[in-house]
Design a protein around this motif. Structure first.
Motif, PDB file in Angstrom:
ATOM      1  N   GLY A  30       0.689  -1.376  -0.117  1.00  0.00           N
ATOM      2  CA  GLY A  30       0.064   0.052   0.078  1.00  0.00           C
ATOM      3  C   GLY A  30       0.756   1.212   0.028  1.00  0.00           C
ATOM      4  N   SER A  31       0.074   2.440   0.235  1.00  0.00           N
ATOM      5  CA  SER A  31       0.806   3.586   0.213  1.00  0.00           C
ATOM      6  C   SER A  31       0.686   4.591   1.618  1.00  0.00           C
ATOM      7  CB  SER A  31       0.259   4.550  -0.976  1.00  0.00           C
ATOM      8  OG  SER A  31       0.300   3.833  -2.080  1.00  0.00           O
ATOM      9  N   GLY A  32       1.337   5.507   1.639  1.00  0.00           N
ATOM     10  CA  GLY A  32       1.104   6.124   2.890  1.00  0.00           C
ATOM     11  C   GLY A  32       2.268   6.312   3.798  1.00  0.00           C
ATOM     12  N   SER A  33       2.298   6.728   4.953  1.00  0.00           N
ATOM     13  CA  SER A  33       3.274   6.737   6.064  1.00  0.00           C
ATOM     14  C   SER A  33       3.270   5.582   6.933  1.00  0.00           C
ATOM     15  CB  SER A  33       3.055   8.014   7.143  1.00  0.00           C
ATOM     16  OG  SER A  33       1.778   7.928   7.703  1.00  0.00           O
ATOM     17  N   THR A  34       2.177   4.676   7.012  1.00  0.00           N
ATOM     18  CA  THR A  34       2.361   3.571   7.889  1.00  0.00           C
ATOM     19  C   THR A  34       2.992   2.301   7.219  1.00  0.00           C
ATOM     20  OG1 THR A  34       0.150   4.419   8.899  1.00  0.00           O
ATOM     21  CG2 THR A  34       1.043   2.045   9.647  1.00  0.00           C
ATOM     22  N   ILE A  35       2.676   2.453   5.820  1.00  0.00           N
ATOM     23  CA  ILE A  35       3.164   1.144   4.992  1.00  0.00           C
ATOM     24  C   ILE A  35       4.744   1.144   4.901  1.00  0.00           C
ATOM     25  CG2 ILE A  35       3.160   2.177   2.677  1.00  0.00           C
ATOM     26  CD1 ILE A  35       1.998  -1.242   3.489  1.00  0.00           C
ATOM     27  N   ILE A  86      -1.343  -5.390   1.923  1.00  0.00           N
ATOM     28  CA  ILE A  86      -0.934  -4.747   3.231  1.00  0.00           C
ATOM     29  C   ILE A  86      -0.981  -3.000   2.884  1.00  0.00           C
ATOM     30  CG2 ILE A  86       0.138  -4.109   5.450  1.00  0.00           C
ATOM     31  CD1 ILE A  86       1.642  -6.704   5.084  1.00  0.00           C
ATOM     32  N   ASP A  87      -1.986  -2.434   3.859  1.00  0.00           N
ATOM     33  CA  ASP A  87      -2.083  -0.719   3.366  1.00  0.00           C
ATOM     34  C   ASP A  87      -2.470  -0.181   4.475  1.00  0.00           C
ATOM     35  OD1 ASP A  87      -2.249   1.482   2.006  1.00  0.00           O
ATOM     36  OD2 ASP A  87      -3.467   0.582   0.263  1.00  0.00           O
ATOM     37  N   GLY A  88      -2.665   1.156   4.393  1.00  0.00           N
ATOM     38  CA  GLY A  88      -3.031   2.140   5.638  1.00  0.00           C
ATOM     39  C   GLY A  88      -4.480   2.385   5.309  1.00  0.00           C
ATOM     40  N   ALA A  89      -4.908   3.314   6.237  1.00  0.00           N
ATOM     41  CA  ALA A  89      -6.366   3.921   6.014  1.00  0.00           C
ATOM     42  C   ALA A  89      -6.390   5.251   6.559  1.00  0.00           C
ATOM     43  CB  ALA A  89      -7.333   2.774   6.468  1.00  0.00           C
ATOM     44  N   ASP A  90      -7.195   6.083   6.404  1.00  0.00           N
ATOM     45  CA  ASP A  90      -7.355   7.264   6.999  1.00  0.00           C
ATOM     46  C   ASP A  90      -8.535   7.027   8.097  1.00  0.00           C
ATOM     47  OD1 ASP A  90      -5.567   8.772   5.242  1.00  0.00           O
ATOM     48  OD2 ASP A  90      -7.156   8.375   3.633  1.00  0.00           O
ATOM     49  N   GLU A  91      -9.570   5.989   7.869  1.00  0.00           N
ATOM     50  CA  GLU A  91     -10.456   5.817   8.827  1.00  0.00           C
ATOM     51  C   GLU A  91     -10.976   4.368   8.807  1.00  0.00           C
ATOM     52  OE1 GLU A  91     -13.384   8.737   9.518  1.00  0.00           O
ATOM     53  OE2 GLU A  91     -14.571   7.728  10.644  1.00  0.00           O
ATOM     54  N   ILE A  99     -12.080   4.462   4.833  1.00  0.00           N
ATOM     55  CA  ILE A  99     -11.901   5.670   3.952  1.00  0.00           C
ATOM     56  C   ILE A  99     -10.592   5.576   3.467  1.00  0.00           C
ATOM     57  CG2 ILE A  99     -12.015   8.119   3.772  1.00  0.00           C
ATOM     58  CD1 ILE A  99     -14.262   8.150   5.590  1.00  0.00           C
ATOM     59  N   LYS A 100     -10.098   5.757   2.335  1.00  0.00           N
ATOM     60  CA  LYS A 100      -8.545   5.910   1.849  1.00  0.00           C
ATOM     61  C   LYS A 100      -8.290   6.874   0.815  1.00  0.00           C
ATOM     62  CE  LYS A 100      -6.399   2.073   1.074  1.00  0.00           C
ATOM     63  NZ  LYS A 100      -5.137   2.844   1.699  1.00  0.00           N
ATOM     64  N   GLY A 101      -7.263   7.234   0.756  1.00  0.00           N
ATOM     65  CA  GLY A 101      -6.910   8.261  -0.438  1.00  0.00           C
ATOM     66  C   GLY A 101      -6.532   9.631   0.072  1.00  0.00           C
ATOM     67  N   GLY A 102      -6.441   9.821   1.529  1.00  0.00           N
ATOM     68  CA  GLY A 102      -6.043  11.136   2.119  1.00  0.00           C
ATOM     69  C   GLY A 102      -4.390  11.522   1.599  1.00  0.00           C
ATOM     70  N   GLY A 103      -3.916  10.322   1.264  1.00  0.00           N
ATOM     71  CA  GLY A 103      -2.388  10.875   0.641  1.00  0.00           C
ATOM     72  C   GLY A 103      -2.412  10.726  -1.006  1.00  0.00           C
ATOM     73  N   GLY A 104      -3.565  10.890  -1.403  1.00  0.00           N
ATOM     74  CA  GLY A 104      -3.595  10.885  -2.881  1.00  0.00           C
ATOM     75  C   GLY A 104      -3.760   9.451  -3.841  1.00  0.00           C
ATOM     76  N   CYS A 105      -3.674   8.385  -2.986  1.00  0.00           N
ATOM     77  CA  CYS A 105      -3.684   7.303  -3.633  1.00  0.00           C
ATOM     78  C   CYS A 105      -4.698   6.281  -3.176  1.00  0.00           C
ATOM     79  CB  CYS A 105      -2.245   6.394  -3.028  1.00  0.00           C
ATOM     80  SG  CYS A 105      -0.671   7.326  -3.124  1.00  0.00           S
ATOM     81  N   LEU A 106      -5.509   6.166  -4.337  1.00  0.00           N
ATOM     82  CA  LEU A 106      -6.723   5.337  -3.810  1.00  0.00           C
ATOM     83  C   LEU A 106      -7.129   4.459  -5.035  1.00  0.00           C
ATOM     84  CD1 LEU A 106      -9.644   6.448  -5.225  1.00  0.00           C
ATOM     85  CD2 LEU A 106      -8.904   8.335  -3.721  1.00  0.00           C
ATOM     86  N   GLN A 108      -5.222   2.744  -7.567  1.00  0.00           N
ATOM     87  CA  GLN A 108      -4.336   1.693  -7.494  1.00  0.00           C
ATOM     88  C   GLN A 108      -4.560   0.774  -6.434  1.00  0.00           C
ATOM     89  OE1 GLN A 108      -0.193   2.331  -9.031  1.00  0.00           O
ATOM     90  NE2 GLN A 108      -1.055   4.118 -10.205  1.00  0.00           N
ATOM     91  N   GLU A 109      -4.568   1.426  -5.362  1.00  0.00           N
ATOM     92  CA  GLU A 109      -4.853   0.658  -3.782  1.00  0.00           C
ATOM     93  C   GLU A 109      -5.904  -0.346  -3.896  1.00  0.00           C
ATOM     94  OE1 GLU A 109      -5.089   3.728  -0.830  1.00  0.00           O
ATOM     95  OE2 GLU A 109      -2.974   3.576  -0.648  1.00  0.00           O
ATOM     96  N   LYS A 110      -6.887   0.188  -4.475  1.00  0.00           N
ATOM     97  CA  LYS A 110      -8.340  -0.459  -4.490  1.00  0.00           C
ATOM     98  C   LYS A 110      -8.026  -1.771  -5.437  1.00  0.00           C
ATOM     99  CE  LYS A 110     -12.607   1.460  -3.836  1.00  0.00           C
ATOM    100  NZ  LYS A 110     -13.722   1.960  -3.894  1.00  0.00           N
ATOM    101  N   ARG A 126      -5.783   6.402  16.135  1.00  0.00           N
ATOM    102  CA  ARG A 126      -6.464   7.516  15.769  1.00  0.00           C
ATOM    103  C   ARG A 126      -7.519   7.285  14.747  1.00  0.00           C
ATOM    104  NH1 ARG A 126      -2.620  11.985  14.162  1.00  0.00           N
ATOM    105  NH2 ARG A 126      -1.785  10.054  13.006  1.00  0.00           N
ATOM    106  N   LYS A 127      -7.221   6.120  13.909  1.00  0.00           N
ATOM    107  CA  LYS A 127      -8.033   5.832  12.785  1.00  0.00           C
ATOM    108  C   LYS A 127      -9.177   5.183  12.900  1.00  0.00           C
ATOM    109  CE  LYS A 127      -4.601   7.750  10.431  1.00  0.00           C
ATOM    110  NZ  LYS A 127      -3.817   6.996   9.498  1.00  0.00           N
ATOM    111  N   ASP A 128      -9.128   4.594  14.354  1.00  0.00           N
ATOM    112  CA  ASP A 128     -10.494   3.554  14.766  1.00  0.00           C
ATOM    113  C   ASP A 128     -11.723   4.400  15.028  1.00  0.00           C
ATOM    114  OD1 ASP A 128     -11.540   1.603  15.517  1.00  0.00           O
ATOM    115  OD2 ASP A 128     -10.326   1.103  17.420  1.00  0.00           O
TER     116      ASP A 128
HETATM  117  O1  LIG Z   1      -3.735   7.995  -0.291  1.00  0.00           O
HETATM  118  C1  LIG Z   1      -3.140   7.401   0.615  1.00  0.00           C
HETATM  119  C2  LIG Z   1      -3.456   5.994   1.237  1.00  0.00           C
HETATM  120  O2  LIG Z   1      -4.701   5.698   0.982  1.00  0.00           O
HETATM  121  C3  LIG Z   1      -3.106   5.762   2.504  1.00  0.00           C
HETATM  122  O3  LIG Z   1      -2.984   4.512   2.704  1.00  0.00           O
HETATM  123  C4  LIG Z   1      -3.868   6.361   3.455  1.00  0.00           C
HETATM  124  O4  LIG Z   1      -4.080   7.819   3.554  1.00  0.00           O
HETATM  125  C5  LIG Z   1      -3.330   6.117   5.038  1.00  0.00           C
HETATM  126  O5  LIG Z   1      -2.096   6.846   5.023  1.00  0.00           O
HETATM  127  P1  LIG Z   1      -1.243   6.908   6.519  1.00  0.00           P
HETATM  128  O6  LIG Z   1      -0.691   5.497   6.647  1.00  0.00           O
HETATM  129  O7  LIG Z   1      -0.286   7.932   6.139  1.00  0.00           O
HETATM  130  O8  LIG Z   1      -2.077   7.150   7.605  1.00  0.00           O
END
Ligand SMILES: O=C[C@H](O)[C@H](O)[C@H](O)COP(=O)(O)O
Length: 235
Positions: A30-35, A86-91, A99-106, A108-110, A126-128
């Motif tokens: 996945g994408s984002g800071s947690t991955i 494996i991926d992160g999520a915004d909520e 909800i995903k895509g806060g970092g602009g990637c959604l 390809q993730e889907k 905090r995302k829970d």
């Molecule tokens: O667009 C970004 C992706 O959907 C991320 O997986 C999502 O925003 C979560 O990112 P982070 O791990 O930085 O909270």
């Protein structure tokens, strides 16, 4: 992000990788800071266990992460069937809808998630949330074809209410452009309940390419807290 949030992300990522990544798998990244922490953990294990994984990226960022950590890069052309993603999520809500895509990637993730037998979500706690829209207040990200962004904005507001904002770049004049060359609309909604209906209605608007609503896709979500404890939610 504070160090405390980072501890949660590391804990969730580490546990998810330890429990679910197995030798020989095709793994969606996945994408984002947690991955970032999950890929680091995969690379650590790879050094001692020779996991022999093929990793399929969900973004330009994920592609670089895979390569920078010495892992094998694949694609949907070479590996259209994926064992786990494996991926992160915004909520994440109580039913593990996302909800995903806060970092602009959604998008390809889907696609990657839809090709994976199992999707595991990693996040700090905090995302829970129990209901989507409670903890993520920036709206549902929606990827749109650039030439259609204005009518799509208007249609979303007419059909559902709320505010459909074109996401603007911060270090560039103009809008955010996705890895796929599209724009993003962040739809700030008010008290929506039936997300499945909303998702299909959104996708019925010409010009909408994909939404950041990931419904009924997740096998388990790992939430890490600042004390390093992890809670796992399964369906
Ligand atoms: O667009 C970004 C992706 O959907 C991320 O997986 C999502 O925003 C979560 O990112 P982070 O791990 O930085 O909270």
């Amino acid at each position: 992000m504070t160090d405390r949030d980072q501890i949660g992300k590391i804990a969730a990522a580490t546990q998810a990788v330890n429990e679910n990544v197995k030798a020989g798998q095709i793994v969606g990244i996945g994408s984002g800071s947690t991955i970032v922490f999950a890929v680091k953990r995969i690379a650590e294990r790879n050094k001692t266990e020779n996991l022999n994984l093929i990793c399929i990226p969900t973004s330009f960022q994920a592609r670089q992460l895979i390569q920078d950590n010495g892992l094998i890069l694949g694609s949907l052309e070479t590996n259209p069937e994926i064992d786990i993603a494996i991926d992160g999520a915004d909520e994440v809500d109580g039913d593990i809808n996302l909800i995903k895509g806060g970092g602009g990637c959604l998008m390809q993730e889907k696609i990657i998630a839809s090709c994976a037998k199992e999707l595991f979500i990693i996040a700090d706690n905090r995302k829970d949330s129990t209901t989507l829209g409670t903890t993520w207040t920036k709206g549902v990200p929606i990827e749109v074809l650039p030439m259609a962004y204005r009518p799509v904005q208007l249609k979303i507001e007419q059909i559902f209410g709320g505010e459909a904002k074109l996401r603007m770049a911060s270090n560039k004049a103009g809008p955010v452009v996705t890895d796929n060359g599209n724009f993003l609309i962040d739809w700030i909604f008010d008290g929506v309940q039936d997300w499945h209906q909303v998702d299909s209605q959104l996708k019925g608007i010409p010009g909408v390419i994909e939404t950041g609503l990931f419904l009924n896709m997740t096998k388990a979500a790992y939430f890490g807290s600042p004390d390093g404890k992890v809670i796992v939610r399964t369906k």
